[in-house]
Enzyme design. Structure first.
Site, mmCIF file in Angstrom:
data_model
loop_
_atom_site.group_PDB
_atom_site.id
_atom_site.type_symbol
_atom_site.label_atom_id
_atom_site.label_comp_id
_atom_site.label_asym_id
_atom_site.label_seq_id
_atom_site.Cartn_x
_atom_site.Cartn_y
_atom_site.Cartn_z
ATOM 1 N N GLU A 189 1.021 -1.386 0.090
ATOM 2 C CA GLU A 189 -0.125 -0.059 0.081
ATOM 3 C C GLU A 189 0.820 1.349 0.107
ATOM 4 O OE1 GLU A 189 -2.719 -1.046 -0.497
ATOM 5 O OE2 GLU A 189 -3.146 -3.121 0.848
ATOM 6 N N ARG A 235 5.536 8.037 -7.080
ATOM 7 C CA ARG A 235 4.601 7.969 -8.240
ATOM 8 C C ARG A 235 4.368 9.553 -8.638
ATOM 9 N NH1 ARG A 235 -0.734 5.072 -8.300
ATOM 10 N NH2 ARG A 235 -1.418 6.303 -6.692
ATOM 11 N N GLY A 252 -12.724 3.819 -18.424
ATOM 12 C CA GLY A 252 -14.098 4.198 -17.993
ATOM 13 C C GLY A 252 -14.721 4.609 -19.466
ATOM 14 N N ASP A 328 -1.622 -1.249 -9.946
ATOM 15 C CA ASP A 328 -1.797 -2.823 -9.749
ATOM 16 C C ASP A 328 -1.706 -3.259 -11.164
ATOM 17 O OD1 ASP A 328 -2.069 -2.562 -7.134
ATOM 18 O OD2 ASP A 328 -4.288 -2.041 -7.135
ATOM 19 N N TRP A 380 -0.702 5.124 -0.311
ATOM 20 C CA TRP A 380 -1.234 5.615 -1.529
ATOM 21 C C TRP A 380 -2.690 5.393 -1.612
ATOM 22 C CZ3 TRP A 380 -0.731 1.914 -6.535
ATOM 23 C CH2 TRP A 380 -0.994 0.630 -6.205
ATOM 24 N N ASP A 436 -5.319 -6.321 2.991
ATOM 25 C CA ASP A 436 -6.425 -6.346 2.103
ATOM 26 C C ASP A 436 -7.636 -6.614 2.863
ATOM 27 O OD1 ASP A 436 -5.243 -7.292 -0.895
ATOM 28 O OD2 ASP A 436 -4.212 -8.295 0.947
#
Length: 500
Positions: A189, A235, A252, A328, A380, A436
């Site tokens: 994470e 990032r 999307g 991911d 993140w 998770d």
């Protein structure tokens, strides 16, 4: 420096929690097999093509030990092979069911081709699991591999002794699977607490990822952290969010395949996004040609975005700069059907636009190292702090996990004979501490499943702790039962957790 536009690093983070024997649909093994078929197979096939071309330092690939364990596990390999065969049968059934609709019939034929290709790939390249494939690409230098702690725990919330044990075990697990320890990790994470770099240095970790805001947006170079030689990369959200953000991104678009809409009679996804507010029953059929045209536009847009960003950073800093885009792995193919094709598109188009494409290791070799920094507590996740894993919605889980860690430290074994019961108890505790479960609860994504999993592993730990020292048939049988279900790390040795 080469005089190019600058440097781009693509970093992919591959991770799923331990799923075998813990449900099938909609959360459980199905999650693993969908990601395997639609993300891991095509992404590794993409890497293979670059390797065959002799390309080096194409991308940085993080693989968590708990995911690698599943992709090497004999049970998972057999079950996934069955799943691929079922996928092809579902496509055949769809072709019959949809024979009166030309668009849907063509879609069924494409699904059948994809399933057949996946089966062939799996049967010819994956017979001995994931690690031999991965090792070949690491050894050839095509990719840089990132490792991580054993079960992907949120490290800032761990007792330092548990944190060190999980990281040391994770690095050892990767070394056993591919023959060498990774120099870098994807911190689960991107979770960071001040001072963690000292523990990283002690375990031989040379570099890790943080999110852009942890560097106050200055992600144009890597930085050593604090007084250490450990390097962090941030990032670049201006570029990364072009693809995927909390609010928008390429996947999307109306022409792409819709992730959420199922034709349950055949178990396939026949629709395109059509519109964000369009009900599933009203969505238009998916048309690959439309998606392909949109994909070309989004490849070009991303390349233009990277070039513009590098030029603006060069104008600001007076030197060639670095852009790190990190995602991911499961976004590409599993969530975003067209994602693997987009990846190949940008990795081929960026060099043509004058951008150096390389790994994190390659970026350091190219000189992208700035001044030392002190990092704040960060992740993140939402808010870029710890709220997803330490917020009000999961306060009870945080309390339970803190207590579990203290009980875990209490059962650590002194040096001496190895104890399978103790080893399994430690495995169950680490599975309970996976990040998770809190993420799924906070985001209300299969929250009931996540709570059940965390509680089940905690209860199993306590049960095994109560059986320590017993050698009766009932205790032996219970240990064998739990090991058959949850034993991702055969090398895990509880004695390594003991601190005198």
């Amino acid at each position: 420096m080469s005089g190019s536009e600058g440097t781009f690093c693509l970093v992919l983070h591959s991770h799923l929690p331990w799923l075998p024997h813990h449900g099938r649909w909609p959360v459980g093994e199905e999650w693993l097999y969908q990601s395997w078929a639609h993300s891991y197979l095509p992404v590794l096939d993409l890497v293979r093509r670059f390797a065959d071309e002799g390309r080096r330092d194409v991308l940085t690939l993080g693989v968590t030990p708990v995911l690698a364990a599943q992709l090497d596990d004999p049970y998972c390999l057999r079950a996934f092979h069955d799943w691929l065969g079922d996928w092809r049968l579902r496509a055949e059934h769809a072709a019959t069911l949809w024979r009166g609709d030309g668009v849907l019939r063509s879609l069924a034929a494409e699904e059948h081709r994809a399933a057949t290709t996946a089966l062939t790939d799996f049967e010819t390249r994956w017979r001995h699991g994931f690690s031999p494939i991965l090792r070949s690409y690491v050894d050839s230098g095509t990719i840089e591999l990132l490792g991580g702690p054993l079960t992907h725990p949120f490290q800032p919330l761990l007792d330092p002794r548990v944190r060190s044990f999980a990281l040391r075990g994770g690095l050892a697990d990767t070394a056993q699977r591919i023959g060498s320890r990774p120099a870098g990790i994807w911190a689960p994470e991107c979770g960071y607490a001040p001072g963690m770099e000292t523990a990283y240095a002690a375990e031989g970790v040379e570099r890790f990822l943080v999110d852009g805001p942890a560097l106050h947006g200055d992600t144009s170079a890597a930085h050593t952290v604090g007084q250490s030689d450990v390097v962090c990369f941030g990032r670049d959200l201006e570029v990364t969010y072009r693809v995927w953000s909390p609010k928008a991104g390429y996947p999307g678009h109306a022409n792409y395949r819709d992730f959420h809409t199922w034709a349950h009679e055949v178990g396939l996804k026949p629709s395109r996004v059509t519109g964000q507010q369009v009900e599933p029953a009203d969505k238009a059929p998916y048309e690959p040609a439309l998606a392909a045209g949109t994909l070309r536009t989004h490849v070009a847009d991303f390349v233009d975005t990277v070039v513009a960003r590098l030029r603006s950073l060069k104008a600001r800093h007076g030197r060639e700069s670095l852009v790190v885009a990190a995602y991911d792995t499961e976004l590409f193919g599993h969530w975003w059907h067209e994602g693997p094709a987009w990846l190949e598109g940008i990795l081929r188009a960026l060099p043509e636009a004058g951008v150096r494409v390389t790994t994190l290791r390659g970026a350091l070799d190219a000189g992208h190292l700035g001044a030392p920094v002190d990092l704040p507590a960060s992740s993140w996740g939402s808010g870029k702090d710890w709220r997803v894993w330490d917020g009000e919605q999961v306060a009870d889980m945080v309390t339970a996990n803190s207590a579990l860690q203290q009980r875990l430290l209490g059962v650590a074994g002194r040096a001496g004979q190895r104890d399978a019961m103790r080893d399994q108890a430690v495995s169950e505790a680490l599975l309970a501490l996976s990040s998770d479960w809190a993420f799924m609860v906070t985001k209300d994504s299969a929250a009931d499943y996540a709570r059940r999993r965390a509680l089940a592993h905690t209860e199993r730990f306590d049960e095994l702790a109560g059986l320590l020292g017993r050698e009766d048939p009932a205790a032996t049988a219970r240990l064998a039962e739990l090991r058959a279900q949850d034993s991702p790390f055969g090398h895990l040795d509880a004695r390594d957790l003991y601190f005198p």
